[in-house]
Design a protein around this motif. Structure first.
Motif: not given
Length: 315
Positions: A162-177, A190-193
């Motif tokens: 779960y974690t690897v598949f989620t955090m492998r994506l680029p996060y370039c903003g916004p950063n508000e969860i 928030l993923a830019c993909a």
């Protein structure tokens, strides 16, 4: 490069957790409510673990699994609630990128382990009611320990996916969860993909991690109820059913909201609904578990009276 860290794939170094409200007065009220729930959860589950440890009559497989469940619940809420309490009364509501990854992974490990532990507890009740004469032979200490270890290892393995598949994506903003902690569905927004692959992985893992153990639980209880109906005395049927009622209630409270959360496509998700669902299986169920088990359980009440000395000559 294989050695490239997750942070290098993203321009975001920290996230802002929006929580529940921007109104300070509302947040103060929520702070007091959640502080009460958190302290009650720790004290209630801690009391159950202590009673099971101190009273030799509770050294049985059923209470061993209950003590593991209580420890998981205490860890589960501690992963999210203390940070949420701080954010409710502070202006700064940030969490670092690495902190978000760690929180997500630990939360998933504990949640997945707990979900599968419920199926182990259902199997324990199945053996106790359907094969009572062989119960002690089947549910030996090494088997109980092995089943709990399997749940933990399965939780670790799946949480990493779960974690690897989620955090492998680029996060370039916004950063508000729009959540009160770093949970997979909220972070993915928030993923830019394209996250369609993640949605598919989440659905498949949700099926394996929720529907499979629920199927085991359902199969166990079909056999249990069939056995209960063959018991001639009404008192015997009631006693057999009462040993299962607490478990059924807890499973429903935990697995129902979790299934709705993790098996629902991201495009259809509502942030406010997701926060309520997460509160239910993260905070409310952990708070209610010791109440449900202790109120319906004479052995736990007897152990409490014995340990505190309030029971006098009660045996």
């Amino acid at each position: 490069m294989q050695g490239l860290s997750w942070e290098n794939h993203s321009s975001v170094s920290e996230f802002i957790l929006l929580g529940f409200s921007r109104d300070f007065q509302v947040n103060v009220i929520l702070f007091n409510v959640f502080l009460f729930l958190y302290l009650s959860t720790l004290s209630g589950n801690g009391l159950i673990v202590t009673l099971i440890h101190l009273d030799s009559r509770l050294h049985t497989p059923m209470y061993f699994f209950l003590s593991v469940l209580s420890m998981l619940d205490m860890s589960y809420v501690t992963t999210t609630v203390p940070q949420m309490l701080v954010h409710l009364v502070c202006q700064k509501k940030t969490i670092s990128y690495s902190g978000c990854v760690a929180q997500m992974c630990i939360f998933l490990v504990l949640g997945i382990t707990e979900g599968w532990l419920f199926s182990v507890m259902a199997y324990d009740r199945y053996v106790a009611i359907c094969h009572p004469l062989r119960y002690k032979v089947i549910m030996r200490p090494w088997l109980c320990g092995a089943m709990v270890a399997f749940c933990g290892l399965w939780g670790i393995s799946c949480s990493l996916v779960y974690t690897v598949f989620t955090m492998r994506l680029p996060y370039c903003g916004p950063n508000e969860i729009n959540h009160f902690f770093c949970e997979v569905p909220a972070v993915l927004k928030l993923a830019c993909a394209d996250t369609s692959l993640n949605d598919q992985v989440d659905f498949i893992l949700g099926f394996i991690l929720l529907l499979v153990p629920l199927s085991f639980i359902l199969a166990s209880y079909v056999c249990i109820f069939a056995t209960i109906l063959r018991i001639r005395s009404a008192q015997g049927r009631l006693k057999a059913f009462s040993t299962c009622a607490s478990h059924i209630t807890v499973v429903t409270m935990f697995c129902g909201p979790a299934m709705f959360m993790y098996m629902n496509p991201g495009a259809n998700a509502s942030p406010e609904r997701d926060k309520k669902l997460a509160l239910f299986y993260n905070v409310i169920s952990a708070f209610l578990n010791p109440i449900i088990y202790s109120l319906r359980n004479k052995d736990v009440k007897r152990a409490f009276l014995k340990v505190t000395g309030w029971g006098g000559a009660t045996k």
